[in-house]
Design a protein around this motif. Sequence first.
Motif, PDB file in Angstrom:
ATOM      1  N   LYS A 187       0.847  -1.189   0.000  1.00 40.20           N
ATOM      2  CA  LYS A 187       0.000   0.000   0.000  1.00 40.20           C
ATOM      3  C   LYS A 187       0.886   1.243   0.000  1.00 40.20           C
ATOM      4  CE  LYS A 187      -3.580   2.264   2.766  1.00 40.20           C
ATOM      5  NZ  LYS A 187      -4.308   2.180   4.040  1.00 40.20           N
ATOM      6  N   GLU A 222      -9.177  10.395  -9.976  1.00 40.21           N
ATOM      7  CA  GLU A 222      -9.366   9.039  -9.460  1.00 40.21           C
ATOM      8  C   GLU A 222      -9.873   8.105 -10.563  1.00 40.21           C
ATOM      9  OE1 GLU A 222     -12.390   6.342  -6.825  1.00 40.21           O
ATOM     10  OE2 GLU A 222     -12.860   8.441  -7.246  1.00 40.21           O
ATOM     11  N   ALA A 225      -7.562   5.128 -11.923  1.00 45.10           N
ATOM     12  CA  ALA A 225      -8.058   3.770 -11.706  1.00 45.10           C
ATOM     13  C   ALA A 225      -8.127   2.996 -13.024  1.00 45.10           C
ATOM     14  CB  ALA A 225      -9.432   3.811 -11.033  1.00 45.10           C
ATOM     15  N   SER A 233      -4.151   3.238 -15.017  1.00 41.56           N
ATOM     16  CA  SER A 233      -3.023   2.570 -14.354  1.00 41.56           C
ATOM     17  C   SER A 233      -2.982   1.083 -14.673  1.00 41.56           C
ATOM     18  CB  SER A 233      -3.096   2.765 -12.840  1.00 41.56           C
ATOM     19  OG  SER A 233      -4.259   2.161 -12.307  1.00 41.56           O
ATOM     20  N   ILE A 242      -2.764  -4.237  -9.992  1.00 39.33           N
ATOM     21  CA  ILE A 242      -3.260  -3.139  -9.173  1.00 39.33           C
ATOM     22  C   ILE A 242      -4.584  -3.568  -8.560  1.00 39.33           C
ATOM     23  CG2 ILE A 242      -4.227  -0.806  -9.234  1.00 39.33           C
ATOM     24  CD1 ILE A 242      -1.990  -0.096 -11.159  1.00 39.33           C
ATOM     25  N   ASP A 274      -6.299  -1.447  -6.177  1.00 40.36           N
ATOM     26  CA  ASP A 274      -7.169  -0.285  -6.077  1.00 40.36           C
ATOM     27  C   ASP A 274      -6.352   0.995  -6.017  1.00 40.36           C
ATOM     28  OD1 ASP A 274      -9.647   1.015  -5.868  1.00 40.36           O
ATOM     29  OD2 ASP A 274      -9.606   0.991  -3.688  1.00 40.36           O
ATOM     30  N   ILE A 275      -6.955   2.067  -6.484  1.00 38.38           N
ATOM     31  CA  ILE A 275      -6.475   3.426  -6.270  1.00 38.38           C
ATOM     32  C   ILE A 275      -7.673   4.179  -5.714  1.00 38.38           C
ATOM     33  CG2 ILE A 275      -5.694   5.568  -7.316  1.00 38.38           C
ATOM     34  CD1 ILE A 275      -4.226   3.965  -9.397  1.00 38.38           C
ATOM     35  N   TYR A 329      -4.470   6.520  -2.153  1.00 37.57           N
ATOM     36  CA  TYR A 329      -3.805   5.275  -1.755  1.00 37.57           C
ATOM     37  C   TYR A 329      -3.802   4.353  -2.960  1.00 37.57           C
ATOM     38  CZ  TYR A 329      -3.878   6.604   3.118  1.00 37.57           C
ATOM     39  OH  TYR A 329      -3.672   7.257   4.308  1.00 37.57           O
ATOM     40  N   LEU A 330      -2.687   3.683  -3.156  1.00 38.65           N
ATOM     41  CA  LEU A 330      -2.524   2.708  -4.229  1.00 38.65           C
ATOM     42  C   LEU A 330      -2.169   1.374  -3.590  1.00 38.65           C
ATOM     43  CD1 LEU A 330      -1.968   1.716  -7.171  1.00 38.65           C
ATOM     44  CD2 LEU A 330       0.338   2.656  -6.897  1.00 38.65           C
ATOM     45  N   VAL A 352       6.462   1.255  -9.081  1.00 37.84           N
ATOM     46  CA  VAL A 352       5.320   2.085  -8.688  1.00 37.84           C
ATOM     47  C   VAL A 352       5.492   3.501  -9.240  1.00 37.84           C
ATOM     48  CG1 VAL A 352       4.169   3.169  -6.713  1.00 37.84           C
ATOM     49  CG2 VAL A 352       4.744   0.739  -6.659  1.00 37.84           C
ATOM     50  N   LEU A 378       2.997   5.223 -11.975  1.00 39.65           N
ATOM     51  CA  LEU A 378       2.353   6.506 -11.701  1.00 39.65           C
ATOM     52  C   LEU A 378       2.700   7.536 -12.771  1.00 39.65           C
ATOM     53  CD1 LEU A 378       0.622   8.314  -9.916  1.00 39.65           C
ATOM     54  CD2 LEU A 378       2.671   8.749  -8.522  1.00 39.65           C
ATOM     55  N   THR A 428       0.891   6.662 -15.978  1.00 37.24           N
ATOM     56  CA  THR A 428      -0.548   6.895 -15.806  1.00 37.24           C
ATOM     57  C   THR A 428      -0.869   8.381 -15.892  1.00 37.24           C
ATOM     58  OG1 THR A 428      -0.778   4.898 -14.455  1.00 37.24           O
ATOM     59  CG2 THR A 428      -2.492   6.575 -14.224  1.00 37.24           C
TER      60      THR A 428
END
Length: 152
Positions: free
Chosen positions: A37, A59, A63, A66, A73, A75-76, A86-87, A98, A102, A105
């Motif tokens: 996380k 978001e 989501a 990504s 993945i 969740d984001i 939070y990822l 990561v 990011l 994305t």
Amino acid sequence: MPQMNVESFNLDHTKVKAPYVRLVGVTEGEHGDKIYKYDIRVKQPNKEHMEMPSLHSLEHLMAEKSRNHHDRIIDIGPMGCQTGFYLAILNDDSYENVLEVLENTLQDVLEADEVPACNEVQCGFAASHSLEGAKELARELLKKRDEWTEVF
């Protein structure tokens, strides 16, 4: 301060320097799988925040986009304080991965011509979106890409 059960409640928010990306915890399942996380902090806590339509659209975009860059993945999700996300990623302990996911994305966000699932069928508050706001947040984050590893 007493020790709290929630990791972020134990973080001194007056000492961090946004934007940053930090590992906040690892949860191991009974079969050995691990969930990593991350705290993706966009705005400086208690000094600034993301406006809800921009945050909401970012978001949705992160989501969806990504998952084009990483197949595990989980969740984001946005922070209630509106300062970050939070990822959660399954079985990938590579911090560099990561950061790359990011970055890629956020580049996708800049190229987007619509917010995914921005309608009343797929979203619980479809009226609260801003593609341009999401793009501005992405630009701000990418502009400070070299600072993401500096938390304090």
